[in-house]
Motif scaffolding. Structure first.
Motif, PDB file in Angstrom:
ATOM      1  N   PRO A 134      54.936  45.053  35.023  1.00 29.44           N
ATOM      2  CA  PRO A 134      55.473  44.093  33.936  1.00 29.44           C
ATOM      3  C   PRO A 134      54.540  42.541  34.039  1.00 29.44           C
ATOM      4  CG  PRO A 134      57.259  45.141  34.961  1.00 29.44           C
ATOM      5  CD  PRO A 134      55.942  45.420  35.448  1.00 29.44           C
ATOM      6  N   ARG A 135      54.592  42.126  35.090  1.00 29.29           N
ATOM      7  CA  ARG A 135      53.929  40.946  35.519  1.00 29.29           C
ATOM      8  C   ARG A 135      52.647  40.874  34.955  1.00 29.29           C
ATOM      9  NH1 ARG A 135      54.537  37.484  40.916  1.00 29.29           N
ATOM     10  NH2 ARG A 135      56.554  37.169  40.309  1.00 29.29           N
ATOM     11  N   ALA A 136      51.904  42.061  35.338  1.00 34.95           N
ATOM     12  CA  ALA A 136      50.352  41.898  35.013  1.00 34.95           C
ATOM     13  C   ALA A 136      50.423  41.821  33.239  1.00 34.95           C
ATOM     14  CB  ALA A 136      49.847  43.348  35.235  1.00 34.95           C
ATOM     15  N   ILE A 137      51.310  42.622  32.735  1.00 37.49           N
ATOM     16  CA  ILE A 137      51.399  42.693  31.297  1.00 37.49           C
ATOM     17  C   ILE A 137      51.521  41.207  30.626  1.00 37.49           C
ATOM     18  CG2 ILE A 137      52.433  43.424  29.014  1.00 37.49           C
ATOM     19  CD1 ILE A 137      53.023  45.919  30.652  1.00 37.49           C
ATOM     20  N   SER A 138      52.613  40.677  31.323  1.00 38.07           N
ATOM     21  CA  SER A 138      53.076  39.387  30.863  1.00 38.07           C
ATOM     22  C   SER A 138      51.822  38.156  31.219  1.00 38.07           C
ATOM     23  CB  SER A 138      54.238  38.871  31.581  1.00 38.07           C
ATOM     24  OG  SER A 138      53.993  38.386  33.028  1.00 38.07           O
ATOM     25  N   LEU A 139      50.826  38.441  32.216  1.00 40.83           N
ATOM     26  CA  LEU A 139      49.774  37.830  32.500  1.00 40.83           C
ATOM     27  C   LEU A 139      48.747  37.904  31.411  1.00 40.83           C
ATOM     28  CD1 LEU A 139      49.563  37.699  36.251  1.00 40.83           C
ATOM     29  CD2 LEU A 139      50.112  35.983  34.819  1.00 40.83           C
ATOM     30  N   GLY A 140      48.888  38.802  30.564  1.00 42.80           N
ATOM     31  CA  GLY A 140      47.999  39.156  29.119  1.00 42.80           C
ATOM     32  C   GLY A 140      46.845  40.335  29.607  1.00 42.80           C
ATOM     33  N   GLY A 164      39.222  45.427  40.545  1.00 44.26           N
ATOM     34  CA  GLY A 164      40.189  46.223  41.330  1.00 44.26           C
ATOM     35  C   GLY A 164      41.167  45.318  41.728  1.00 44.26           C
ATOM     36  N   GLN A 165      40.994  44.065  41.650  1.00 43.70           N
ATOM     37  CA  GLN A 165      42.302  43.255  42.021  1.00 43.70           C
ATOM     38  C   GLN A 165      43.271  43.597  40.797  1.00 43.70           C
ATOM     39  OE1 GLN A 165      42.085  42.175  44.757  1.00 43.70           O
ATOM     40  NE2 GLN A 165      40.865  40.407  45.164  1.00 43.70           N
ATOM     41  N   VAL A 166      42.744  43.447  39.471  1.00 46.01           N
ATOM     42  CA  VAL A 166      43.684  43.719  38.612  1.00 46.01           C
ATOM     43  C   VAL A 166      44.524  45.073  38.592  1.00 46.01           C
ATOM     44  CG1 VAL A 166      44.103  43.844  35.868  1.00 46.01           C
ATOM     45  CG2 VAL A 166      42.358  42.169  36.936  1.00 46.01           C
ATOM     46  N   LEU A 167      43.645  46.084  38.963  1.00 45.62           N
ATOM     47  CA  LEU A 167      44.279  47.348  39.310  1.00 45.62           C
ATOM     48  C   LEU A 167      45.772  47.339  40.403  1.00 45.62           C
ATOM     49  CD1 LEU A 167      41.324  49.693  39.360  1.00 45.62           C
ATOM     50  CD2 LEU A 167      42.930  49.659  37.531  1.00 45.62           C
ATOM     51  N   GLN A 168      45.157  46.580  41.444  1.00 50.80           N
ATOM     52  CA  GLN A 168      46.306  46.500  42.250  1.00 50.80           C
ATOM     53  C   GLN A 168      47.589  45.531  41.862  1.00 50.80           C
ATOM     54  OE1 GLN A 168      44.899  46.044  46.592  1.00 50.80           O
ATOM     55  NE2 GLN A 168      42.810  46.248  45.592  1.00 50.80           N
ATOM     56  N   ALA A 169      46.978  44.677  40.943  1.00 58.54           N
ATOM     57  CA  ALA A 169      48.034  43.889  40.411  1.00 58.54           C
ATOM     58  C   ALA A 169      49.166  44.552  39.579  1.00 58.54           C
ATOM     59  CB  ALA A 169      47.547  42.838  39.597  1.00 58.54           C
ATOM     60  N   ILE A 170      48.463  45.617  38.851  1.00 61.96           N
ATOM     61  CA  ILE A 170      49.162  46.529  38.095  1.00 61.96           C
ATOM     62  C   ILE A 170      50.094  47.524  38.821  1.00 61.96           C
ATOM     63  CG2 ILE A 170      49.090  48.565  36.453  1.00 61.96           C
ATOM     64  CD1 ILE A 170      46.479  47.298  35.600  1.00 61.96           C
ATOM     65  N   ARG A 171      49.549  47.707  40.028  1.00 63.05           N
ATOM     66  CA  ARG A 171      50.110  48.704  41.022  1.00 63.05           C
ATOM     67  C   ARG A 171      51.495  47.942  41.559  1.00 63.05           C
ATOM     68  NH1 ARG A 171      47.318  49.510  46.157  1.00 63.05           N
ATOM     69  NH2 ARG A 171      48.588  47.774  46.622  1.00 63.05           N
ATOM     70  N   GLU A 172      51.297  46.551  41.914  1.00 59.46           N
ATOM     71  CA  GLU A 172      52.491  45.835  42.531  1.00 59.46           C
ATOM     72  C   GLU A 172      53.398  45.603  41.858  1.00 59.46           C
ATOM     73  OE1 GLU A 172      52.655  45.259  45.678  1.00 59.46           O
ATOM     74  OE2 GLU A 172      50.651  46.672  45.905  1.00 59.46           O
ATOM     75  N   ASN A 173      53.211  45.135  40.427  1.00 57.98           N
ATOM     76  CA  ASN A 173      54.198  44.755  39.465  1.00 57.98           C
ATOM     77  C   ASN A 173      53.702  44.822  37.844  1.00 57.98           C
ATOM     78  OD1 ASN A 173      56.204  43.420  38.157  1.00 57.98           O
ATOM     79  ND2 ASN A 173      56.658  41.847  39.610  1.00 57.98           N
ATOM     80  N   ARG A 217      45.383  43.905  29.618  1.00 56.44           N
ATOM     81  CA  ARG A 217      45.634  45.078  28.840  1.00 56.44           C
ATOM     82  C   ARG A 217      45.823  46.134  29.715  1.00 56.44           C
ATOM     83  NH1 ARG A 217      42.742  43.797  23.937  1.00 56.44           N
ATOM     84  NH2 ARG A 217      43.314  45.914  22.840  1.00 56.44           N
ATOM     85  N   VAL A 218      47.009  46.236  30.210  1.00 55.17           N
ATOM     86  CA  VAL A 218      47.321  47.351  31.468  1.00 55.17           C
ATOM     87  C   VAL A 218      46.751  48.649  30.987  1.00 55.17           C
ATOM     88  CG1 VAL A 218      49.145  48.393  32.452  1.00 55.17           C
ATOM     89  CG2 VAL A 218      48.933  46.074  32.502  1.00 55.17           C
ATOM     90  N   VAL A 257      45.803  52.019  42.061  1.00 54.44           N
ATOM     91  CA  VAL A 257      46.682  51.786  40.680  1.00 54.44           C
ATOM     92  C   VAL A 257      47.938  52.170  40.887  1.00 54.44           C
ATOM     93  CG1 VAL A 257      46.461  52.313  38.226  1.00 54.44           C
ATOM     94  CG2 VAL A 257      44.450  52.298  39.463  1.00 54.44           C
ATOM     95  N   GLY A 258      48.259  53.093  41.958  1.00 56.16           N
ATOM     96  CA  GLY A 258      49.742  53.559  42.230  1.00 56.16           C
ATOM     97  C   GLY A 258      50.064  54.898  41.282  1.00 56.16           C
ATOM     98  N   LEU A 259      48.903  55.736  40.659  1.00 52.44           N
ATOM     99  CA  LEU A 259      49.318  56.901  39.820  1.00 52.44           C
ATOM    100  C   LEU A 259      49.197  57.885  40.807  1.00 52.44           C
ATOM    101  CD1 LEU A 259      47.652  55.443  36.435  1.00 52.44           C
ATOM    102  CD2 LEU A 259      50.124  55.806  36.932  1.00 52.44           C
ATOM    103  N   LEU A 260      50.061  58.838  40.859  1.00 50.24           N
ATOM    104  CA  LEU A 260      49.901  60.056  41.711  1.00 50.24           C
ATOM    105  C   LEU A 260      49.514  61.083  40.592  1.00 50.24           C
ATOM    106  CD1 LEU A 260      49.990  62.023  44.164  1.00 50.24           C
ATOM    107  CD2 LEU A 260      52.571  62.139  43.628  1.00 50.24           C
ATOM    108  N   SER A 261      48.363  61.510  40.948  1.00 51.31           N
ATOM    109  CA  SER A 261      48.004  62.694  39.817  1.00 51.31           C
ATOM    110  C   SER A 261      48.014  64.287  40.462  1.00 51.31           C
ATOM    111  CB  SER A 261      46.326  62.504  39.284  1.00 51.31           C
ATOM    112  OG  SER A 261      45.975  63.659  38.819  1.00 51.31           O
ATOM    113  N   PHE A 262      48.713  64.908  39.928  1.00 55.02           N
ATOM    114  CA  PHE A 262      48.911  66.214  40.538  1.00 55.02           C
ATOM    115  C   PHE A 262      48.067  67.359  39.929  1.00 55.02           C
ATOM    116  CE2 PHE A 262      51.822  66.984  44.004  1.00 55.02           C
ATOM    117  CZ  PHE A 262      51.734  68.342  44.315  1.00 55.02           C
TER     118      PHE A 262
END
Lengths: 320, 401, 295
Positions: A201-207, A190-199, A209-210, A60-65
């Motif tokens: 705004p685009r994931a949001i624009s694709l509809g 999982g694919q959606v998660l990776q899409a969110i990580r990559e971009n 619910r990020v 997802v690209g989120l670093l949890s500390f």
């Protein structure tokens, strides 16, 4: 935030991957004959912890500390259930995992409102708050921790007090957790998660619910970290403040990065390396921390894809 | 022909199996303590050396078996301590674990020892729960405990006019036990407790707690902590003018290493209860001289106790020719403890070593004739006064009534 | 005796003053962090370790070379600042082009190494630094409490240092160059200013501030290898609350949070550790730029 994990395409050679998996499995089954089972169980618990963490960071690209909060909270809940309430191990672990999942929903709900470094800071702040709850609450016994946690009888008749039996129990839990993560990574979710990580705004624009996806991923990650913590409490029969310290949150980051962020096996390798340095170099005292630090700095500066990442990049190059 | 060979094999293997228990094949002592942190000076590497001295004095071997020594740093963490203890007992064939200062770790190790039915002899930690609610058949509490400290220092100060107390307590097993035991003594002697504050272990800055203590107006500030924490509290109390203000500091657990770190100017007048002082008599002086030559500082009671405990253990192993826990424990209980430190001590059924203690007072700088000349003896406290009677014991092993 | 919500005034003022002293350290340390993050976009996790090195440098200067407190106040930041330059030139500058989280991770690794090395030689039990100069010994009875002079000096010194740093960065030409160089390196380089050198200097400045805080702390606290990791997380919280790049924010929230901590100790001592993190979480969720930061 997209820089932190390199995209890792699913291997195009399922046969070799399956072979590798089988080989690893056989190794895991035979290992306790060669290596002290408790050390192996430590690796398995931390490997699961790192895999859970990696789900959030690598995919997802989120670093949890503050991931130690889930690990440690589950550890305390399980220890308390097993020792004070006398619950059997499977129920104690389930309760611990559920507690971590619940905590994950709360923390996740708050944290995902932010991104990048601010997300990391929120998780840190929340984890520190949990640390102080653990320090002050009477059931955790502060500095002494919950000691003498009984391992109990699995399903009422399998005595987990026997080291080999406990090992296979922990291995089974690890495989379950790892299997779940593996399935999630390779699923549409999982694919959606990776899409969110990559971009995002685009994931949001694709509809998509990020926020909901992120929350689910966060909760899953927290719950599995909790599963690792619960199991650890039964392996070592103790739950202590070390499990909720920020240094432990830092360690899981280190392990995952060394092994390879965004790869399925990276965290496992990273955890194994980390624990083995600690266990087999323990006679060097504080030099262990230095060695771990040096390895980590080298990874951050040069081998950012981690052991597994670099290896698979190498193999892919050779393959061409 | 076959049958007789089988029978012979069977018989000899039975014999071998049987006689394996009556012959010592190896003896391994594991010293687990704090080697880098706030409790390093009260036992630490010096404690390991004390055990080494005992091994040397036993000739380095029992029968044909060499006595081995291993040591590790538990960093005052219960999870690290219990992991090392488990590995030592399970994997590394350690027969007895010794020392374990920091009561939280000691209690965890006692749990491991009890579960695996292995011997552990504690010298460094203080919590009286080790021989109370957490006692096991194979653990011994050797040098001192919080009950003795409370009865020694606590009652002396209360009877001497310190009728109101404020506790600054290290917030873990030891501090809580010490506070509990001392509070009981204070109340029994007609005193009262004006307040308490719990402080995390290894606190660097006691100023806000000392301020609270000052504000409470209590006559005595009881420091229910040890090692580095005690040193810091006393130093900072001096910095904040607490003693000038008329309040007395009661260091409930003080080792000679602490006095050495504080210096006589700061520490003078402090009362403390210990079971050993290097300069008590010729025997203590002789042994301490040996220790000093090897380590360059005088031994604390924990270190002296480690020597005594190791000797007692090794002698017992030699006497029963085995490292079997039950046999050795029985022998250790049967034999009185007599060495330079302990006269007619006894290992009781709850694991407590019944021994005399001593109330000391720290000398003024002008009273001291040289380095390490820190204490003067106030009185000798007989064992009965400083040992919890079995009738009051919470240990499940003690048969009452 | 007059009381404030049940707490006698002397006790209240005493804890507030102690809180102010703590706040002085928070302010100085978060100042260094804010400088480094604000100008270089690096979250310097090694800050705590460098603070510890500053304290150890002072201790070593005293124990090995007999150099006392006043010279140490200057020498220690210089020495550790040089070390900071070394770190920046060899390691830190490699991650500028990457995600700021790599900076966090790299400096975290560095902190582990530095702390581990010192732990190996000195354990964690702490060394005594008894070098308080005679001018600062003793104390003054303020009525509600006895304030050791040295602790009062800490507050004064911290205020001076914070003001001086703020002034240097916000009001002098060198500070302007630093700010410009980090905002638009290419343009500033075109003007003939040596941008890499500016950046190195900035990092060194932040490091020196940490070391200076270490020297100030040495006589009060134990000089121990873990003194950095004990405080770094709190300092992060302070910086976040103040606004991650804001110098004014760091100073104000440093002192402010010290006072809030002191106040909490009076009414609810067990929560005094948590209150800073609760505020941190609230600030992050409501106004992530912090109290003084620009979004």
């Amino acid at each position: 935030m997209t820089m932190l994990a390199t995209p890792h395409p699913v291997s195009r050679r399922p046969a070799t991957q399956r072979l590798l998996l089988v080989a690893l499995l056989l190794l895991a089954i035979a290992a306790p004959a060669l290596i002290y089972p408790v050390a192996l169980m430590k690796v398995l618990c931390f490997a699961l912890f790192a895999c859970a963490f990696n789900l959030l960071l690598g995919y997802v690209g989120l670093l949890s500390f503050g991931h130690a909060a889930f690990f440690g909270w589950a550890s305390y809940v399980t220890a308390h259930a097993a020792k004070v309430w006398g619950w059997p191990p499977e129920l104690a672990i389930l309760l611990g995992t559920a507690a971590a999942t619940g905590l994950g929903v709360v923390f996740g709900g708050l944290a995902i409102r932010r991104q990048g470094i601010y997300f990391a800071m929120v998780t840190l702040a929340l984890a520190q708050m949990l640390f102080f709850v653990a320090l002050e609450a009477s059931f955790t016994h502060g500095e002494d921790g919950i000691q003498g946690v009984p391992r109990g009888m699995f399903l009422g008749f399998i005595d987990l007090g026997q080291p080999y039996v406990m090992y296979y129990f922990v291995l089974a839990i690890f495989l379950l957790g790892f299997g779940l993560i593996y399935r999630v990574i390779h699923s549409p979710f999982g694919q959606v998660l990776q899409a969110i990580r990559e971009n995002e705004p685009r994931a949001i624009s694709l509809g998509y619910r990020v926020d909901q996806y992120k929350l689910v991923a966060f909760t899953l990650s927290a719950g599995l970290a909790g599963l690792a913590g619960s199991t650890k409490a039964l392996v070592f029969q103790i739950a202590s403040l070390t499990d909720v310290e920020w240094q432990t949150s830092g360690e899981v980051v280190l392990m995952t990065l060394i092994g390879g962020v965004g790869t399925a096996f990276g965290p496992v390798v990273g955890a194994a390396i980390w624990v083995f340095i600690e266990t087999y170099l323990s006679e060097f005292g504080s030099w262990v921390t230095v060695i771990q630090g040096v390895v980590f700095v080298i990874v951050v500066l040069t081998f950012r894809r981690g052991v597994v990442g670099e290896l698979s990049a190498l193999l892919r190059k050779r393959g061409k | 022909m076959r049958k007789s060979v089988c029978a012979a094999l069977l018989a000899s293997s039975c014999l071998a199996f049987g006689s394996a228990e009556a012959q010592v094949t190896s003896v391994k002592i594991g010293v687990l303590n704090d080697q880098s942190g706030l409790y390093k000076d009260l036992s630490g590497p010096g404690g390991v050396d004390a055990v080494r001295m005992a091994i040397e004095d036993m000739g380095g071997a029992i029968g044909g078996a060499k006595i081995e020594l291993v040591s590790a740093d538990h960093q005052n963490k219960a999870d690290i301590g219990s992991q090392i203890a488990s590995q030592w007992y399970d994997q590394d064939h350690v027969d007895v674990i010794m020392d374990v200062p920091s009561s939280g770790v000691a209690l965890a190790v006692a749990g491991v020892a009890g579960a695996k039915h292995k011997i552990a002899i504690f010298s460094g930690p203080g919590s009286s729960d080790i021989t109370g609610s957490k006692c096991t058949p194979t653990t011994i509490h050797w040098t001192y405990d919080t009950y003795a400290l409370a009865r020694g220092t606590g009652s002396s100060i209360t009877k001497g006019g310190g009728t109101s107390w404020f506790f600054i307590t290290a917030d873990y097993a030891f501090g809580q036990a010490l506070e509990r035991d001392t509070e009981k003594v204070v109340l029994e002697n007609g005193g009262k407790v004006a307040g308490k504050v719990r402080v995390p272990l290894n606190t660097a800055d006691f100023s806000s707690f000392l301020l609270q203590a000052q504000g409470s107006g209590a006559k005595v500030i009881g420091l229910a902590n040890a090692g580095g924490d005690t040193i810091t509290s006393i130093k900072q109390a001096a910095e904040f003018g607490i003693t000038q203000g008329g309040q007395t500091l009661a260091g409930m657990l003080i080792f000679i290493s602490d006095i050495n770190a504080l210096g006589l100017k700061t520490a003078q007048g402090l009362q403390l209860t210990e079971s050993f002082y290097w300069d008590q008599n010729d025997e203590t002086r002789a042994w301490s001289k040996r220790f000093f030559e090897r380590n360059k500082y005088e031994p604390t009671m924990a270190q002296a106790g480690l020597y005594g405990a190791a000797m007692h253990y090794l002698k017992a192993v030699k006497a029963v020719n085995s490292t079997d826990s039950d046999k050795v424990m029985a022998e250790m209980r049967k034999t009185p403890v007599n060495d330079f430190m302990t006269k007619n001590g006894q290992v009781r059924e709850d694991g407590k070593v019944v021994r005399d203690m001593y109330l000391f007072q720290v000398k003024k700088p002008e009273e001291s004739k040289g380095p390490w000349d820190y204490y003067k003896l106030v009185r000798e406290i007989p064992a009965a006064e400083v040992t919890r009677p079995l009738s009051e014991s919470e240990c499940p092993l003690v048969k009452k009534g | 005796m007059a009381t404030f919500f049940g707490v006698p005034y002397p006790a209240l003022f005493g804890q507030l003053l102690l809180g102010l002293i703590n706040g002085a350290f928070y302010a100085m340390l978060s100042l260094g962090l804010a400088v480094i993050f604000g100008l270089l976009n690096i979250i310097n996790f090694a800050h705590g370790a460098l603070y510890m090195m500053g304290a150890f440098a002072a201790w070593l200067l005293l124990s090995q070379l007999g150099i006392g407190y006043w010279p140490a106040l200057v020498l220690s930041p210089l020495i550790i600042g040089l070390f900071g330059i070394l770190l920046e030139r060899t390691l830190v500058h490699r991650i500028y082009k990457l995600d700021p989280l790599y900076g966090l991770l790299l400096t975290f690794g560095l902190a582990l190494i530095i702390e581990g090395v010192f732990r190996n030689y000195y354990g964690v039990s702490g060394q005594s630094y008894d070098a308080i100069p005679d001018l600062l010994r003793g104390g003054v009875n303020l009525g509600f409490m006895f304030l050791p002079l040295y602790r009062g000096w800490v507050i004064v010194a911290s205020l001076i240092i914070c003001f001086a740093t703020w002034y240097a960065i916000e009001r002098t030409r060198l500070g302007a160059y630093l700010r410009a160089a980090t905002e638009n390196p290419a343009l500033v380089q075109a003007f003939g200013i040596n941008v890499p050198r500016m950046i190195t200097l900035t990092y060194a400045l932040g490091v020196a501030l940490a070391a200076l805080a270490g020297v100030l702390a040495a006589p009060i606290l134990h000089v121990t290898p873990i003194m950095g990791s004990n405080i770094i997380i709190v300092v992060f919280a302070v910086v976040v609350i103040g606004g991650m790049g804001s110098i004014m924010g760091a100073v104000v929230s440093g002192f402010g949070l010290g006072i809030i901590e002191g106040l909490t100790k009076v009414f609810w001592p067990e929560a005094s550790n948590t209150v800073i993190f609760v505020i941190m979480a609230i600030v992050l969720l409501i106004r992530p730029a912090g109290l003084f930061g620009r979004a």
